[in-house]
Design an enzyme around this catalytic site. Structure first.
Site, PDB file in Angstrom:
ATOM      1  CG  ASP A  97     -33.082  12.425  30.687  1.00  0.00           C
ATOM      2  OD1 ASP A  97     -32.595  11.897  31.713  1.00  0.00           O
ATOM      3  OD2 ASP A  97     -33.038  13.649  30.458  1.00  0.00           O
ATOM      4  N   GLY A  98     -32.092   9.007  31.372  1.00  0.00           N
ATOM      5  CA  GLY A  98     -30.778   8.364  31.435  1.00  0.00           C
ATOM      6  C   GLY A  98     -29.615   9.337  31.373  1.00  0.00           C
ATOM      7  NE  ARG A 120     -21.333   6.227  39.559  1.00  0.00           N
ATOM      8  CZ  ARG A 120     -22.462   6.122  40.257  1.00  0.00           C
ATOM      9  NH1 ARG A 120     -22.755   7.024  41.195  1.00  0.00           N
ATOM     10  NH2 ARG A 120     -23.303   5.133  40.032  1.00  0.00           N
ATOM     11  N   GLY A 160     -30.433   3.385  36.138  1.00  0.00           N
ATOM     12  CA  GLY A 160     -31.265   4.064  35.154  1.00  0.00           C
ATOM     13  C   GLY A 160     -30.471   4.990  34.251  1.00  0.00           C
ATOM     14  NE  ARG A 161     -28.881   9.983  37.054  1.00  0.00           N
ATOM     15  CZ  ARG A 161     -28.863  11.241  37.440  1.00  0.00           C
ATOM     16  NH1 ARG A 161     -28.686  12.186  36.537  1.00  0.00           N
ATOM     17  NH2 ARG A 161     -29.014  11.563  38.682  1.00  0.00           N
ATOM     18  CG  ASP A 206     -25.802   6.509  43.540  1.00  0.00           C
ATOM     19  OD1 ASP A 206     -24.813   6.242  42.827  1.00  0.00           O
ATOM     20  OD2 ASP A 206     -26.922   6.012  43.355  1.00  0.00           O
ATOM     21  CE  LYS A 228     -25.353   9.628  39.017  1.00  0.00           C
ATOM     22  NZ  LYS A 228     -25.180   9.740  40.469  1.00  0.00           N
ATOM     23  CG  ASP A 238     -31.853   3.168  45.738  1.00  0.00           C
ATOM     24  OD1 ASP A 238     -32.504   3.358  46.769  1.00  0.00           O
ATOM     25  OD2 ASP A 238     -31.736   4.017  44.851  1.00  0.00           O
ATOM     26  CG  ASN A 239     -28.717   6.175  46.562  1.00  0.00           C
ATOM     27  OD1 ASN A 239     -28.553   5.649  45.463  1.00  0.00           O
ATOM     28  ND2 ASN A 239     -29.518   7.206  46.736  1.00  0.00           N
TER      29      ASN A 239
HETATM   30  P1  AMP Z   1     -30.961   8.304  42.968  1.00  0.00           P
HETATM   31  O1  AMP Z   1     -31.923   8.711  44.031  1.00  0.00           O
HETATM   32  O2  AMP Z   1     -30.320   9.426  42.238  1.00  0.00           O
HETATM   33  O3  AMP Z   1     -29.939   7.348  43.501  1.00  0.00           O
HETATM   34  O4  AMP Z   1     -31.789   7.538  41.849  1.00  0.00           O
HETATM   35  C1  AMP Z   1     -32.788   6.585  42.127  1.00  0.00           C
HETATM   36  C2  AMP Z   1     -33.123   5.789  40.890  1.00  0.00           C
HETATM   37  O5  AMP Z   1     -33.549   6.645  39.827  1.00  0.00           O
HETATM   38  C3  AMP Z   1     -31.962   4.971  40.318  1.00  0.00           C
HETATM   39  O6  AMP Z   1     -32.487   3.767  39.838  1.00  0.00           O
HETATM   40  C4  AMP Z   1     -31.466   5.848  39.196  1.00  0.00           C
HETATM   41  O7  AMP Z   1     -30.797   5.110  38.206  1.00  0.00           O
HETATM   42  C5  AMP Z   1     -32.763   6.446  38.662  1.00  0.00           C
HETATM   43  N1  AMP Z   1     -32.553   7.732  37.977  1.00  0.00           N
HETATM   44  C6  AMP Z   1     -32.260   8.924  38.532  1.00  0.00           C
HETATM   45  N2  AMP Z   1     -32.133   9.875  37.582  1.00  0.00           N
HETATM   46  C7  AMP Z   1     -32.352   9.286  36.381  1.00  0.00           C
HETATM   47  C8  AMP Z   1     -32.367   9.734  35.030  1.00  0.00           C
HETATM   48  N3  AMP Z   1     -32.132  11.001  34.691  1.00  0.00           N
HETATM   49  N4  AMP Z   1     -32.616   8.813  34.083  1.00  0.00           N
HETATM   50  C9  AMP Z   1     -32.863   7.537  34.397  1.00  0.00           C
HETATM   51  N5  AMP Z   1     -32.877   7.053  35.638  1.00  0.00           N
HETATM   52  C10 AMP Z   1     -32.623   7.911  36.635  1.00  0.00           C
HETATM   53 MG    MG Z   2     -28.846   5.973  43.344  1.00  0.00          MG
END
Ligand code: AMP
Ligand code: MG
Length: 518
Positions: free
Chosen positions: A137-138, A195, A104-105, A280, A125, A270-271
């Site tokens: 917002d990515g 990264r 997502g980002r 992550d 990232k 997913d992590n």
């Molecule tokens: P995480 O728990 O940080 O590994 O994120 C879980 C999911 O949320 C992943 O698909 C990330 O890409 C997405 N994600 C987290 N933060 C953002 C952000 N600020 N913008 C877009 N996607 C996000």
């Molecule tokens: Mg993640």
């Protein structure tokens, strides 16, 4: 050394698999594809804040000296041969199926081949929205980027398998975040980390394809992953053999986390890296006081699913999800049997590691109960894990009284010992000294083993918090010191940081607990 701009990048993932090539960044489901083309969205003014010179040397990457090169690290410029994309993956979050997630980002820019022929993915990232950004917002804020940058490098120097971080740039843009999830959103400085890893593939990439019943894509991704990252695995049973190796690597990773006291905080599938890397970095923490129930993630508080002591069993649960994703291509009973080997593999590795932590020549039956005794007594006394093990290295071989023992470990304690605790600690130390007496290796060899197994410097959350506050106010002294200290975690060279977490930090947000807001 080659420049980030003129390098001829490889794009094997993109060239092998079907992707959504539209370049459309609108959030959506992307069935049938393994990635979506996604170009970073430019930021106001990319400014280089940190650069990992050792990693850059290893890869043969020239330190950016022009704004154009820094622009690559900020997503404002794409080299001619890069084909940037966001990967599509799914996952189980906090024990529940979450469906499609994806990068997502994070945006992979391209694959960097070194002079020796090793290939590394370069990924930004915080580089802006992708089709997988959902409602977010990515972007990434400075505090979370500093944490990812420093901690991935710290883990590398601790000897723990991890993705790496090459650079940290500030963007000059503000990012809106509700840090405490309490309706008080505020603007924070934005940042981007580059990264680096051989691959960022997660359990969730495989889960996605199984959930969508895209068996051809699943087979293709498995063949590619095995050929590229596990080339020694061949033959008819290769997917099963690969799974067995992922089980083994994941068990090793968990043992490493337990060794250094690392708590990931968000062990969703997913992590979880299929290469057995730490990946992550979010609301993670090292243990200060030894508490197996400690979770650094405020979102994890009700269930403490991702607490320190639970990580090894959560990894097993996550491997079960990966096994599930392989059902269309491997026999179920064989997968289950392979999954079940996790426990035996984990415990064997864990006891071997604990033997090293304690400086033992070998691990016998009685040593297992000694290790358990250590775990139980540490959990009740809750000394600082890092300092306790450091003190243990130089433990005097003769200690007469409870008071002597309690005084010796005083520097590691957060609370005065009760008489019962004092007695427990005394008994533990006496049993341990008896065992050391039976060691067939010399005391020096035993101490040496302990010195390389027990870190002396750990990147504590309160130090990160202070460094981030300084950076936000334009100072970088602590950040620079930490950047040096992480490279030498087993020495006494950074003993300025060799102290327990200060009282003020125990309840302060960012110093002990963190939210996922990043
Ligand atoms: P995480 O728990 O940080 O590994 O994120 C879980 C999911 O949320 C992943 O698909 C990330 O890409 C997405 N994600 C987290 N933060 C953002 C952000 N600020 N913008 C877009 N996607 C996000
Ligand atoms: Mg993640």
């Amino acid at each position: 050394m080659e420049s980030l701009i003129s390098k001829e990048y490889k794009n094997d993932f993109v060239n092998t698999f079907t992707g959504d090539e539209s370049g459309d960044l609108k959030p959506r489901q992307t069935p049938g594809v393994l990635y979506s083309k996604a170009v970073p969205t430019p930021v106001k003014k990319p400014t280089l804040l940190a650069w990992s010179a050792e990693l850059a040397n290893q890869l043969g990457i020239q330190k950016p000296s022009t704004q154009q090169e820094i622009d690559v690290l900020g997503g404002n410029r794409i080299a001619d041969t890069m084909l940037p994309y966001a990967a599509c993956y799914a996952g189980h979050q906090f024990g529940h199926w979450a469906g499609q997630l994806g990068d997502g980002r994070a945006i992979t820019l391209g694959e960097w081949e070194t002079a020796e022929g090793k290939v590394w993915e370069l990924q930004l990232k915080g580089a802006g929205p992708t089709p997988y950004s959902r409602r977010a917002d990515g972007r990434a804020v400075l505090r979370s980027s500093v944490r990812e940058y420093l901690m991935s490098e710290a883990m590398h120097y601790l000897g723990v398998p991890t993705t790496r971080a090459l650079s940290l740039v500030t963007t000059g843009d503000k990012v809106l975040r509700d840090m405490f999830y309490n309706g008080n959103a505020a603007h924070e400085p934005g940042a981007i980390v580059m990264r680096v890893a051989p691959s960022f593939l997660r359990f969730g990439n495989f889960e996605m394809l199984n959930a969508r019943k895209e068996t051809d894509n699943l087979r293709k991704l498995l063949d590619w992953t095995i050929a590229r990252y596990y080339p020694h695995i061949q033959g008819e049973d290769k997917v099963l053999d690969w799974f067995k190796e992922v089980v083994d690597r994941t068990a090793s990773l968990m043992v490493e986390w337990q060794r250094v006291g690392f708590v990931h905080g968000v062990m969703n599938t997913d992590n979880m890296s299929v290469l057995g890397l730490t990946i992550d970095y979010g609301p993670y923490s090292f243990l200060d006081d030894y508490d197996p129930n400690f979770t650094p993630n405020t979102t994890d508080l009700p269930g403490r699913r991702y607490a320190f002591g639970k990580q090894p069993s959560i990894a097993y649960w996550n491997l079960g999800c990966l096994a599930g994703a392989l059902l269309p291509v491997v026999d179920k009973d064989q997968l289950l049997e392979a999954l079940e080997t996790y426990k035996e593999i984990y415990w064997a590795k864990y006891y071997a590691m604990m033997g090293n932590k304690l400086g033992l020549d070998e691990i016998g039956e009685a040593d297992i109960s000694l290790i358990t005794q250590f775990e139980e007594i540490l959990a009740s006394i809750k000394p600082d894990m890092t300092i306790f093990y450091q003190l243990l290295i130089d433990l005097p071989l003769y200690m007469e009284t409870e008071q002597e023992v309690a005084d010796y470990f005083k520097a590691s304690l957060y609370n005065d010992l009760t008489p019962e605790e004092s007695e427990l600690l005394y008994r533990l130390v006496t049993t341990y000294l008896d065992r050391l007496n039976k060691n067939t290796i010399k005391r020096e060899a035993s101490q040496q083993l302990m010195r390389k197994t027990n870190p002396r410097f750990i990147l504590r959350n309160y130090l990160l918090h202070q460094a981030i506050e300084e950076l936000e106010s334009g100072e970088n002294q602590l950040f620079l010191k930490l950047q040096e200290a992480i490279k030498d975690p087993y020495s006494k060279n950074f003993d300025a940081f060799f102290e327990t977490r200060p009282g003020w930090a125990s309840q302060k947000a960012g110093c002990s607990m963190l939210s996922c807001s990043s």
